[in-house]
Structures are given as C-alpha cells and as structure tokens.
Motif scaffolding. Sequence first.
Motif, PDB file in Angstrom:
ATOM      1  N   SER A 106       0.842  -1.206   0.000  1.00 35.86           N
ATOM      2  CA  SER A 106       0.000   0.000   0.000  1.00 35.86           C
ATOM      3  C   SER A 106       0.873   1.250   0.000  1.00 35.86           C
ATOM      4  CB  SER A 106      -0.920   0.007   1.227  1.00 35.86           C
ATOM      5  OG  SER A 106      -1.682   1.197   1.268  1.00 35.86           O
ATOM      6  N   PHE A 107       0.508   2.213  -0.872  1.00 41.76           N
ATOM      7  CA  PHE A 107       1.243   3.479  -0.952  1.00 41.76           C
ATOM      8  C   PHE A 107       0.273   4.655  -0.833  1.00 41.76           C
ATOM      9  CE2 PHE A 107       4.212   0.863  -3.607  1.00 41.76           C
ATOM     10  CZ  PHE A 107       5.304   0.963  -2.764  1.00 41.76           C
ATOM     11  N   THR A 108       0.764   5.729  -0.222  1.00 36.79           N
ATOM     12  CA  THR A 108       0.074   7.013  -0.227  1.00 36.79           C
ATOM     13  C   THR A 108       0.986   8.017  -0.921  1.00 36.79           C
ATOM     14  OG1 THR A 108      -1.141   6.598   1.815  1.00 36.79           O
ATOM     15  CG2 THR A 108      -0.866   8.891   1.181  1.00 36.79           C
ATOM     16  N   VAL A 109       0.431   8.762  -1.861  1.00 37.53           N
ATOM     17  CA  VAL A 109       1.201   9.771  -2.604  1.00 37.53           C
ATOM     18  C   VAL A 109       0.585  11.139  -2.365  1.00 37.53           C
ATOM     19  CG1 VAL A 109       1.906  10.595  -4.876  1.00 37.53           C
ATOM     20  CG2 VAL A 109       1.920   8.140  -4.393  1.00 37.53           C
ATOM     21  N   GLU A 110       1.420  12.096  -1.977  1.00 38.30           N
ATOM     22  CA  GLU A 110       1.001  13.490  -1.837  1.00 38.30           C
ATOM     23  C   GLU A 110       1.807  14.346  -2.809  1.00 38.30           C
ATOM     24  OE1 GLU A 110      -0.089  14.710   2.506  1.00 38.30           O
ATOM     25  OE2 GLU A 110       1.646  13.369   2.606  1.00 38.30           O
ATOM     26  N   ILE A 111       1.116  15.257  -3.485  1.00 40.97           N
ATOM     27  CA  ILE A 111       1.780  16.161  -4.429  1.00 40.97           C
ATOM     28  C   ILE A 111       1.445  17.589  -4.034  1.00 40.97           C
ATOM     29  CG2 ILE A 111       2.063  16.836  -6.837  1.00 40.97           C
ATOM     30  CD1 ILE A 111       1.080  14.096  -7.667  1.00 40.97           C
ATOM     31  N   LYS A 112       2.490  18.384  -3.836  1.00 40.06           N
ATOM     32  CA  LYS A 112       2.317  19.803  -3.522  1.00 40.06           C
ATOM     33  C   LYS A 112       3.042  20.619  -4.591  1.00 40.06           C
ATOM     34  CE  LYS A 112       2.270  18.848   1.462  1.00 40.06           C
ATOM     35  NZ  LYS A 112       2.925  19.131   2.782  1.00 40.06           N
ATOM     36  N   ALA A 113       2.385  21.668  -5.077  1.00 45.53           N
ATOM     37  CA  ALA A 113       2.983  22.485  -6.141  1.00 45.53           C
ATOM     38  C   ALA A 113       2.782  23.963  -5.850  1.00 45.53           C
ATOM     39  CB  ALA A 113       2.362  22.124  -7.494  1.00 45.53           C
ATOM     40  N   VAL A 114       3.817  24.743  -6.130  1.00 45.75           N
ATOM     41  CA  VAL A 114       3.762  26.202  -6.002  1.00 45.75           C
ATOM     42  C   VAL A 114       4.389  26.814  -7.251  1.00 45.75           C
ATOM     43  CG1 VAL A 114       3.787  26.210  -3.477  1.00 45.75           C
ATOM     44  CG2 VAL A 114       5.947  26.221  -4.720  1.00 45.75           C
ATOM     45  N   ASN A 115       4.399  28.147  -7.284  1.00 41.72           N
ATOM     46  CA  ASN A 115       4.905  28.855  -8.456  1.00 41.72           C
ATOM     47  C   ASN A 115       6.380  28.564  -8.714  1.00 41.72           C
ATOM     48  OD1 ASN A 115       2.424  29.946  -8.079  1.00 41.72           O
ATOM     49  ND2 ASN A 115       3.089  32.047  -7.847  1.00 41.72           N
ATOM     50  N   HIS A 116       6.716  28.452  -9.978  1.00 45.76           N
ATOM     51  CA  HIS A 116       8.110  28.336 -10.388  1.00 45.76           C
ATOM     52  C   HIS A 116       8.181  28.648 -11.875  1.00 45.76           C
ATOM     53  CE1 HIS A 116      12.168  26.650 -10.984  1.00 45.76           C
ATOM     54  NE2 HIS A 116      12.309  26.827  -9.684  1.00 45.76           N
ATOM     55  N   ARG A 117       9.310  29.220 -12.274  1.00 47.99           N
ATOM     56  CA  ARG A 117       9.440  29.601 -13.681  1.00 47.99           C
ATOM     57  C   ARG A 117       9.434  28.386 -14.598  1.00 47.99           C
ATOM     58  NH1 ARG A 117      14.035  33.761 -16.084  1.00 47.99           N
ATOM     59  NH2 ARG A 117      13.114  33.979 -18.171  1.00 47.99           N
ATOM     60  N   ILE A 176      -4.939  17.212  -7.602  1.00 46.84           N
ATOM     61  CA  ILE A 176      -4.227  18.478  -7.746  1.00 46.84           C
ATOM     62  C   ILE A 176      -4.657  19.218  -9.011  1.00 46.84           C
ATOM     63  CG2 ILE A 176      -2.187  17.593  -8.972  1.00 46.84           C
ATOM     64  CD1 ILE A 176      -0.486  19.483  -7.293  1.00 46.84           C
ATOM     65  N   VAL A 177      -4.963  18.475 -10.063  1.00 47.17           N
ATOM     66  CA  VAL A 177      -5.448  19.117 -11.293  1.00 47.17           C
ATOM     67  C   VAL A 177      -6.799  19.791 -11.045  1.00 47.17           C
ATOM     68  CG1 VAL A 177      -6.351  18.662 -13.610  1.00 47.17           C
ATOM     69  CG2 VAL A 177      -4.163  17.689 -12.910  1.00 47.17           C
ATOM     70  N   SER A 178      -7.651  19.133 -10.279  1.00 53.43           N
ATOM     71  CA  SER A 178      -8.944  19.715  -9.937  1.00 53.43           C
ATOM     72  C   SER A 178      -8.769  21.031  -9.173  1.00 53.43           C
ATOM     73  CB  SER A 178      -9.763  18.730  -9.103  1.00 53.43           C
ATOM     74  OG  SER A 178     -10.987  19.302  -8.706  1.00 53.43           O
ATOM     75  N   MET A 179      -7.848  21.033  -8.203  1.00 53.92           N
ATOM     76  CA  MET A 179      -7.598  22.248  -7.430  1.00 53.92           C
ATOM     77  C   MET A 179      -6.989  23.340  -8.308  1.00 53.92           C
ATOM     78  SD  MET A 179      -5.348  22.736  -3.929  1.00 53.92           S
ATOM     79  CE  MET A 179      -6.510  21.770  -2.954  1.00 53.92           C
ATOM     80  N   ARG A 180      -6.026  22.965  -9.146  1.00 50.14           N
ATOM     81  CA  ARG A 180      -5.394  23.936 -10.040  1.00 50.14           C
ATOM     82  C   ARG A 180      -6.403  24.530 -11.018  1.00 50.14           C
ATOM     83  NH1 ARG A 180       0.395  22.373 -12.551  1.00 50.14           N
ATOM     84  NH2 ARG A 180       1.705  23.119 -10.845  1.00 50.14           N
ATOM     85  N   SER A 181      -7.300  23.704 -11.520  1.00 50.39           N
ATOM     86  CA  SER A 181      -8.298  24.178 -12.479  1.00 50.39           C
ATOM     87  C   SER A 181      -9.273  25.153 -11.823  1.00 50.39           C
ATOM     88  CB  SER A 181      -9.057  22.989 -13.073  1.00 50.39           C
ATOM     89  OG  SER A 181      -8.193  22.144 -13.800  1.00 50.39           O
ATOM     90  N   ALA A 182      -9.692  24.831 -10.594  1.00 47.05           N
ATOM     91  CA  ALA A 182     -10.622  25.706  -9.883  1.00 47.05           C
ATOM     92  C   ALA A 182      -9.989  27.074  -9.619  1.00 47.05           C
ATOM     93  CB  ALA A 182     -11.051  25.059  -8.562  1.00 47.05           C
ATOM     94  N   GLU A 183      -8.737  27.060  -9.164  1.00 40.47           N
ATOM     95  CA  GLU A 183      -8.052  28.327  -8.906  1.00 40.47           C
ATOM     96  C   GLU A 183      -7.787  29.074 -10.215  1.00 40.47           C
ATOM     97  OE1 GLU A 183      -3.913  29.897  -6.846  1.00 40.47           O
ATOM     98  OE2 GLU A 183      -4.854  28.052  -6.092  1.00 40.47           O
ATOM     99  N   GLY A 184      -7.469  28.328 -11.275  1.00 40.04           N
ATOM    100  CA  GLY A 184      -7.248  28.952 -12.578  1.00 40.04           C
ATOM    101  C   GLY A 184      -8.507  29.611 -13.112  1.00 40.04           C
ATOM    102  N   ALA A 185      -9.662  28.977 -12.884  1.00 38.71           N
ATOM    103  CA  ALA A 185     -10.932  29.548 -13.343  1.00 38.71           C
ATOM    104  C   ALA A 185     -11.218  30.870 -12.630  1.00 38.71           C
ATOM    105  CB  ALA A 185     -12.065  28.560 -13.096  1.00 38.71           C
ATOM    106  N   ALA A 186     -10.943  30.912 -11.324  1.00 39.05           N
ATOM    107  CA  ALA A 186     -11.146  32.154 -10.564  1.00 39.05           C
ATOM    108  C   ALA A 186     -10.194  33.244 -11.057  1.00 39.05           C
ATOM    109  CB  ALA A 186     -10.936  31.889  -9.074  1.00 39.05           C
ATOM    110  N   THR A 187      -8.969  32.851 -11.357  1.00 38.08           N
ATOM    111  CA  THR A 187      -7.986  33.811 -11.877  1.00 38.08           C
ATOM    112  C   THR A 187      -8.429  34.347 -13.232  1.00 38.08           C
ATOM    113  OG1 THR A 187      -6.183  32.681 -10.724  1.00 38.08           O
ATOM    114  CG2 THR A 187      -5.580  34.094 -12.566  1.00 38.08           C
ATOM    115  N   ALA A 188      -8.973  33.463 -14.069  1.00 36.11           N
ATOM    116  CA  ALA A 188      -9.428  33.873 -15.401  1.00 36.11           C
ATOM    117  C   ALA A 188     -10.545  34.907 -15.308  1.00 36.11           C
ATOM    118  CB  ALA A 188      -9.900  32.648 -16.191  1.00 36.11           C
ATOM    119  N   VAL A 189     -11.483  34.702 -14.376  1.00 38.94           N
ATOM    120  CA  VAL A 189     -12.582  35.666 -14.207  1.00 38.94           C
ATOM    121  C   VAL A 189     -12.027  37.044 -13.864  1.00 38.94           C
ATOM    122  CG1 VAL A 189     -14.538  36.283 -12.739  1.00 38.94           C
ATOM    123  CG2 VAL A 189     -14.297  33.944 -13.556  1.00 38.94           C
TER     124      VAL A 189
END
Length: 292
Positions: free
Chosen positions: A19-30, A144-157
């Motif tokens: 059994s494995f648990t995977v966590e992915i955290k992402a922040v801004n980077h060039r 993480i894609v779901s979270m990124r998409s939601a935040e991206g949609a708010a940014t787009a507005v």
Amino acid sequence: MIKSMTGYGRGQAQRDNLSFTVEIKAVNHRYADMNIKAPRLVTPFETHIKKQVGAVLKRGKIDIYVTQNNNAQATVKPVVNQSLAAAYLEALQALGDLEGVAGAVPLEYLASLPDVIKLEDVSVVEAEILSCLEAALADALAAIVSMRSAEGAATAVDMVERLGLLREILGNIEAQAATVPLEWQRKLNERLTRLQNGTEMDPQRVAQEIAVFADRCDISEELVRFRSHLDQFSELMDTPEPVGRQLDFLVQELNREANTMGSKSNDATLTRYVVGLKSELEKIREQVQNIE
C-alpha cells in the motif's frame, strides 16, 4: 482553460499487502522543478514517477511524497543471524566460566545484541509495486489538477474583468490623444499672439511646428500594438495547453507599449490614463505569475 500552478493532491492505493500514499504539492516556479521523497522500495521507480507527473503538470515547483503504509511485513522480514548469535552465546558462556558464574543466557538479552536480528527485504514483484504506485499517483494527480483548475478559473474571471478595464482605458487614451495636438496648437497660437508685438507670424512656420509636435506625440502605432496584444492575450486564455510563459511575455510587451505612450505624453489627462493602464497591467502580471 488556464490552470494555476498552486495545488495539492493526495492519493492512495493497495495491491494485496502492498500500500502506498502519494502526496503532491505544487507552487509557483518559472520552470518545472520536480523533487521526490520516497522509501527505498520506490527508488528504482523515480524516473517513472517523474514521467507520469510531468505528463500532467507542466510547470511549477512540484514536491512528491511517497509513503509506504503500515504493512511492512509485505516488503521486509526479521531474519536471525544464526552464526553471529552462536558466537555471542559462546562468548557469553566463556565469560561466565571465567568469572565462575553459572546460568543460561536469557533469550531476550541475546536477541537484543547488535545485528543478531535484522530486517531483510522481501522479494516483491516490480509489476505489483509499479501498479500500486501508478494508481496512487493517478488519484493524487486528479486531485491536484482539480484544485489547479478551480483556482485557474477564478484567476481567469479576474483577468477578463481587468482586460475589459484595459480596453476601456485604452479607448479614453485614444480619444484624448486625438485632442492633444489641437490643444497644443491653440496654446501656441495664444502665446504667439501675446508675443508678436506687431510682427507678422509665418503661418507656414507655425504649421511646421504643429506637425513636428503632432508627430512627436503620436501614439497611434502603440495603440494598435496594444490592442493586438490584448486580443492575443484573450485568445491564449482559451487555449487548453499551458500558456503561462506566453501570457507573461505579452504582459511585458503591453508594459513596453504603455511606457512608450507615457513617454510621448504631453498632456496631464493622457498621463493619468496611462498610469491607470499600467496599474491594471501590474495586477494582471501578478496573476500571470501563478498560471501554468
């Protein structure tokens, strides 16, 4: 649709006793900067992990944490080093004979001696490890894609609203710019009238000065390029591919055109509009820094 670079996702998967648990955290980077922290069992699969994550997350500082859940019996087992244990026992018995002490050596004490019992890896089929790992990764990536998409949609507005403000300000600049040469001509004629003292003005010379001034403060080319960049910006926002770097480049170009308009400005009202233009551009630039 644009996506944010910031996000978090977690996934878990189990195959038999593995059994494995995977966590992915992402922040801004060039660029795409990926780091993995994983147990030894997963080390041979780090390249595969990066490939799977890189296919989905194109940009950002991405930290991946892989945890093997509490089922260590699936991959390691305790093993007795019999020869070492026998050597310890022989040495302890010899010590007892030397000191004239009789008695059996307690099993617990013998087992506690260094390296008598150690953990050894149990052979696990690589396909099982990979299957379990891929499933946990897939769940974490989906989150993480779901979270990124939601935040991206708010940014787009927010950016769409600011692009509308930029177009509105640009219209005001265009209207005001058309009046600047005429106002300058009026003021020039007034000054010449006060200063001529009976001397005759040369209409051709006055017209030439007005033409030179009009050419020097003409911003029609900057206005055309600014509108073109705004149109490209809007089109890119509807592109499914990551466009953060392209948007960042366009913001730089928009700022360049705004600076040129400001340097050519010879009118207080026009300058005020340009300052408003640059203020909205700065807010858009801050948003663009977080776009994948």
